[in-house]
Scaffold this active site. Structure first.
Site, PDB file in Angstrom:
ATOM      1  N   CYS A 180      29.619  49.644  22.175  1.00 39.78           N
ATOM      2  CA  CYS A 180      29.141  48.755  23.222  1.00 39.78           C
ATOM      3  C   CYS A 180      27.631  48.914  23.373  1.00 39.78           C
ATOM      4  O   CYS A 180      27.144  50.044  23.504  1.00 39.78           O
ATOM      5  CB  CYS A 180      29.849  49.067  24.535  1.00 39.78           C
ATOM      6  SG  CYS A 180      29.179  48.140  25.938  1.00 39.78           S
ATOM      7  N   ASP A 187      33.992  50.973  20.002  1.00 40.98           N
ATOM      8  CA  ASP A 187      34.853  49.804  19.840  1.00 40.98           C
ATOM      9  C   ASP A 187      35.515  49.912  18.473  1.00 40.98           C
ATOM     10  O   ASP A 187      34.831  49.928  17.449  1.00 40.98           O
ATOM     11  CB  ASP A 187      34.032  48.512  19.920  1.00 40.98           C
ATOM     12  CG  ASP A 187      33.397  48.298  21.285  1.00 40.98           C
ATOM     13  OD1 ASP A 187      34.045  48.632  22.290  1.00 40.98           O
ATOM     14  OD2 ASP A 187      32.261  47.784  21.340  1.00 40.98           O
ATOM     15  N   GLU A 220      31.706  39.994  18.994  1.00 39.71           N
ATOM     16  CA  GLU A 220      31.457  38.688  18.389  1.00 39.71           C
ATOM     17  C   GLU A 220      30.251  38.733  17.459  1.00 39.71           C
ATOM     18  O   GLU A 220      30.260  38.144  16.374  1.00 39.71           O
ATOM     19  CB  GLU A 220      31.212  37.644  19.487  1.00 39.71           C
ATOM     20  CG  GLU A 220      32.365  37.500  20.482  1.00 39.71           C
ATOM     21  CD  GLU A 220      32.229  38.407  21.702  1.00 39.71           C
ATOM     22  OE1 GLU A 220      32.824  38.086  22.733  1.00 39.71           O
ATOM     23  OE2 GLU A 220      31.531  39.445  21.619  1.00 39.71           O
TER      24      GLU A 220
END
Length: 273
Positions: A180, A187, A220
């Site tokens: 993050c 992640d 993303e």
């Protein structure tokens, strides 16, 4: 909006009543500029978000629960910061609504406003929970390849093609880890690369994926970076990149980008999700 104003990484009181103002949009263009991506995107795609902790009160004050899948189009102006999404969903916990349709209507309206584009919604009632399946991503897994690596920031120079004629194949790995950009929390994800073109050197691809291990970027953006790096290094005629990240705060995020497939894959969670 600046990330310094986002709820992520800050102590934020949990809301007691519905509040659409909790949603914090982040422009996609900011990160895409660093990837040399303009308005004409080289891919289509969607970000599939699964919400496992959705609850509200019915008209008589009785709690109701459900799950939901949200589909954010990759060409929407904004993504939604994940903690703000979690807080927003939690704002329904003590909110009375006449029926589930009223909840759907608010979700669709509020998320479209935050994303700057219509957001798809599949509402999953408890009656359907038993129908949900679990499966791993399709493909040839490259995780057992014997590699040595000491690079843990994205290194596109590691990517290379192998000798041979054009192939059409799907490769996969469970070794993608990024972090993050606000909190530094890890992640974890499984990654699938489907392509048609010169053979991608599998060991080189695995090294490249592992090189994200200390990289700080939203889910993303990582997938779009991977897509662009593979296109530049190997120039496949067709390419799809799909990642399924493990959940945090009752949400998982699964970005999908492709330059030849028109429909996203079935949203089936993996074992780690």
């Amino acid at each position: 909006m600046s990330l310094s104003n986002a709820p992520l990484g800050q102590h934020v009181a949990y809301p007691s009543q519905y509040d659409p103002g909790l949603l914090f949009p982040i422009p996609r263009a900011t990160n895409r500029a660093s990837l040399q991506l303009g308005a004409a995107l080289p891919f289509t795609g969607v970000d599939l978000w699964n919400a496992y902790e959705l609850s509200w009160l019915d008209a008589r004050g009785k709690p109701r629960v459900a799950m939901a899948t949200f589909s954010f189009p990759a060409d929407s102006p904004n993504i939604v910061e994940s903690k703000s999404f979690k807080l927003y969903l939690n704002s329904f916990n003590q909110t009375r609504l006449p029926n589930a349709q009223a909840l759907r209507d608010r979700l669709e309206r509020d998320l479209a406003a935050a994303a700057g584009a219509p957001v798809g919604l599949e509402f999953i009632s408890p009656q359907r929970f038993g129908e949900l399946n679990m499966a791993e991503l399709d493909g040839i897994y490259i995780d057992k390849l014997d590699i040595e690596i000491d690079t843990y920031e994205p290194a596109p120079q590691l990517l290379q093609c192998a000798p041979g004629d054009e192939v059409e194949e799907t490769l996969a790995t469970r070794l993608l880890k990024s972090n993050c950009p606000v909190t530094g929390q890890p992640d974890w994800a499984s990654l699938q690369v489907r392509y048609r073109g010169r053979p991608i050197d599998r060991a080189a691809l695995l090294k490249y994926v592992v090189s994200f291990r200390q990289h700080a970027e939203f889910h993303e953006h990582c997938v779009e970076r991977i897509f662009g790096d593979i296109m530049r290094a190997c120039q496949p005629r067709q390419l799809t990149v799909y990642a399924r990240y493990t959940r945090r705060g009752g949400l998982d995020i699964n970005p999908w980008r492709s330059n030849f497939e028109s429909a996203p894959p079935a949203d089936v969670r993996t074992a780690r999700q």
